[in-house]
Structure formats: C-alpha cells, structure tokens
Enzyme design. Structure first.
Site, PDB file in Angstrom:
ATOM      1  CB  SER A  85      29.740   0.751   5.189  1.00  0.00           C
ATOM      2  OG  SER A  85      30.233  -0.356   5.929  1.00  0.00           O
ATOM      3  CE  LYS A  86      22.381   1.742   4.739  1.00  0.00           C
ATOM      4  NZ  LYS A  86      21.217   1.188   4.004  1.00  0.00           N
ATOM      5  NE  ARG A  87      31.977  -3.615   6.238  1.00  0.00           N
ATOM      6  CZ  ARG A  87      33.166  -3.764   6.789  1.00  0.00           C
ATOM      7  NH1 ARG A  87      33.262  -4.294   7.994  1.00  0.00           N
ATOM      8  NH2 ARG A  87      34.251  -3.381   6.166  1.00  0.00           N
TER       9      ARG A  87
END
Length: 423
Positions: free
Chosen positions: A252-254
C-alpha cells in the site's frame, strides 16, 4: 482452445498499481511465449469512479512498459467492443436468457431491506444468504412493487452443491455453494456487476487462460456458476500470489511508491521494471535474476509460478534498475537525463559537459531523479560544506593545502591517479 488468449482487464478508477502491472506483465509474457494473443479490456462499469484521464494513463503506462496488446479499445478486434461500458446490451441479453431458463430472477428488495435482514441474521447466528423473498413473484406482487417505484435488480439463483476447479497455481480448489448467496448480476440501474460481466466477456472473447491475482479466487465459483448455467466452456484459471510489503502486509501507500507512473517519473527504466515484476512469483530455471525481455519471453512457464506471496523489495528493485542504467545505451541515458537536470534548474546547454557529468556519477545512482543531487557540484560556482567549522580548522587547511600541491604536480588526470592522491 487451440490458441492461447489472455487478457488484462484494468478498471480506469486510478493510476496503474504495480500489483496490476505485475499481472499485465505475466499475461503478456505468457502470450508472447506461446505466440498467443494479449487482449486489453477496460472494465469501466463503475461509471462514477471511472474517468477518461485514468483510461489514457493506463494506456500510457502499458505503452511505457512495452506491453503491446493485440486487441483492445484503441486497436479493435474480432471480439469487441473492448470497453465494458459499450457492452451493456450484451450483458442484458445474457441476463434475460438466465431468467428465461430459471437461473436468475427479478429482485425488488432494497439495499436497506437486505442490510436489515443481514444484521438480524447475524444477531441470531443464522446464514446471511439471500432469503428468497423475490423467488416466485406473482404478477400482482410485481405490479405492487412497480407502483411503489421500486427498481428491479437481477439475481443469480445459486444451486446446491460443491463448486470445484483446478487452478494452475493452487491445484484443486472447492467451494460449498452454501457459502455463496444469490448474487446480483444486473444492478437496479441496469449495469452489470463485476463477476457477471467478466464471465460473459471472457467467454465471448475466447479467453483461454484467466491469469489474475489470488484476491479473485473467491470470485471464481460465482463466475463458474454463470459459465455452467449458460453452457459456456471454462478457461484455465491461474491465480497468482499477492504482492506484500517487506512487513508482509498488503502493498500500500505506506510502503512507499506503488504506482507505475511514480517509478516512471523517478527515472526507472521499463526493462528493469518488467524484469523485477516478472520475478515476483516466478523464477528462471537457471536462477538468474538479470533477464532481458527476450529471455523472459523464451523462458516463461506458468508451471514455475510460486504459491508463496511475493515481497516487493525496493532495495532489490533499486539495485536492478541501477544495473540497467549502467548497462543501457549511453546516448539514451543522456537523452533521459537532460530534462531531469533541466527541471532541477541546472544548465544543460553544453551536452558534452552533461555527458561527462553522467559518466562521473552514473555508478552512484539507482534511478535518474537522483542525478541532480549527484551532479549539482559540477554546476555550482561555490562549494557548500556539510560542516563549516571542521572545514575551516587549521588541521583541515593544512590537509587542503597539501592536497592542492599534490594535484598541481600531477602529470595526468585519471580516476586511478586521482584516487591514489586522495588516499
């Protein structure tokens, strides 16, 4: 089917995710290895979230990767149209056939009513499957619903039994139909749902192998029910493992950049990305990791796909991209570097000077957006020190003075002589 036909079917609701790009790469490699067809289908039935901007970005990302398609919305083909928003009548005709043959029924239940019943079933510890309210509606009952202004959806009536199939990666897979509720195939607005549209399109487009992420594994029994009800031949199913971050959670973006366009903008090379993505769930029989596109095509085999989740290791990707940068055609690297340096405010009018800068730092970068920082000293009129006080100390000045004397006496300048002088 005599010819391999695979498809990549993205939804234009966002930028191309590296996980979807990996799916596209594996489909494309399989098609090219078998001399089959690679079909691009745009699944844009989510009319609220799908945009033309994202559609064009998808095409641009795939084109940048070099994944050419044989049939698609921009190329046409024997089995078009290739945008689901242009195939709505096809879905309605097949939904009507399912109703005529008793496999589907009109449902006037509202979303609120379905949720209320589901919540009550959960409270009582009962099944949340559809309760059959609209199974055998009389003409009067239908008229009453119509007068109330209710909109009808079309639901598939799930038969009893076990739904099983062989997956190339997961071997034998089975689902009990008791775990599957009667599902909507046409929403009240007349738009086909994912499972219905995908099954109809894969059949009509003669897709021989459905290669997709294992998050779609649970969709397969619903699609098989549609295939079977319509008497359509089944494709081979290939559900590839998910891509995880280094902490083994879903990418994911993290975890950092997760879109193809972000890597494009940073100055990664498409051949490096294809090489890296191909090794997420697949490996060469030789164990080699640096593989040209031609070699990937020649060696690709579905049977070598792994069952284990793939880890997106950014450090490994950087190492691989750095290798490609250093081994690419130098003029190409200069052409790619010039706009990046220019956008950073550096003077690139002297191409020969830019070439010399690139020669000096190319071994120090993993991607081209790192060039301005590495090259800045060559374009600067003054030196900026990280530690002013240390640089200005008397001992530092003695060392600098001796260094200048040594360099002034050098008869020839090359990397080896300069390195020895520095030491």
């Amino acid at each position: 089917m005599s010819q391999v036909r695979v498809r990549f079917a993205p939804s234009p609701t966002g930028y191309l995710h590296v996980g979807n790009a990996r799916t596209a790469v594996l489909n494309w490699l399989f098609a090219r290895h078998t001399h089959g067809k690679f079909v691009l289908r745009i699944e844009d039935t989510d009319l609220e979230r799908s945009t033309e901007e994202f559609h064009l970005e998808l095409l641009e990302d795939l084109d940048w990767l070099g994944l050419d398609w044989d049939e698609g919305p921009d190329k046409g083909g024997e089995f078009g149209p290739y945008r689901q928003s242009e195939r709505l009548q096809v879905y309605r005709e097949h939904a009507q056939r399912l109703m005529d043959e008793g496999h589907a029924f009109r449902c006037y239940c509202s979303a609120e009513e379905i949720k209320t019943k589901s919540d009550e079933a959960i409270r009582l510890g009962k099944s949340t499957n559809y309760d059959g309210t609209c199974y055998d509606l009389t003409t009067d009952r239908i008229q009453k619903f119509e007068n109330e202004g209710r909109k009808q959806a079309i639901r598939f009536r799930v038969p009893e039994g076990v739904i099983s199939f062989r997956d190339v990666v997961h071997d034998e897979v089975a689902f009990d139909s008791e775990s599957i509720s009667d599902f909507v195939i046409l929403r009240a607005d007349g738009i086909a749902t994912y499972n219905f549209a995908a099954a109809i399109d894969d059949s009509l487009m003669k897709i021989s192998h459905v290669v997709r992420g294992e998050d779609h594994l649970s969709n397969t029994p619903k699609q098989m029910l549609i295939y079977n009800a319509l008497g359509l031949p089944l494709p081979a199913f290939v559900h590839i493992p998910m891509i995880l971050g280094k902490d083994r959670s879903k990418l994911s973006k993290r975890h950092g950049d997760n879109q193809v366009r972000q890597y494009r903008e940073k100055g990664y090379l498409p051949e490096a990305m294809i090489n890296f993505l191909s090794l997420l769930s697949w490996s060469s029989p030789t164990g080699d990791e640096l593989l040209s596109v031609d070699r990937l095509i020649g060696e690709f085999d579905l049977e070598r796909l792994s069952k284990a989740a793939a880890i997106f290791d950014t450090e490994k990707f950087n190492w691989m991209n750095g290798w490609y940068l250093r081994n690419a055609e130098f003029d190409r690297m200069v052409n790619l570097s010039v706009p990046i340096l220019k956008n950073a405010g550096l003077d690139v009018s002297d191409r020969r000077f830019v070439e010399k800068c690139l020669e000096a730092v190319i071994s120090r970068v993993d991607y081209l957006q790192q060039l301005p920082e590495q090259c800045a000293i060559f374009f600067s009129q003054e030196v900026k020190y990280e530690n002013e006080s240390a640089i200005k100390s008397q001992s530092s000045k003695k060392i600098f003075k001796q260094f200048l004397c040594e360099t002034n006496n050098l008869s020839g300048w090359n990397a080896e002589v300069f390195r020895d002088t520095m030491k």
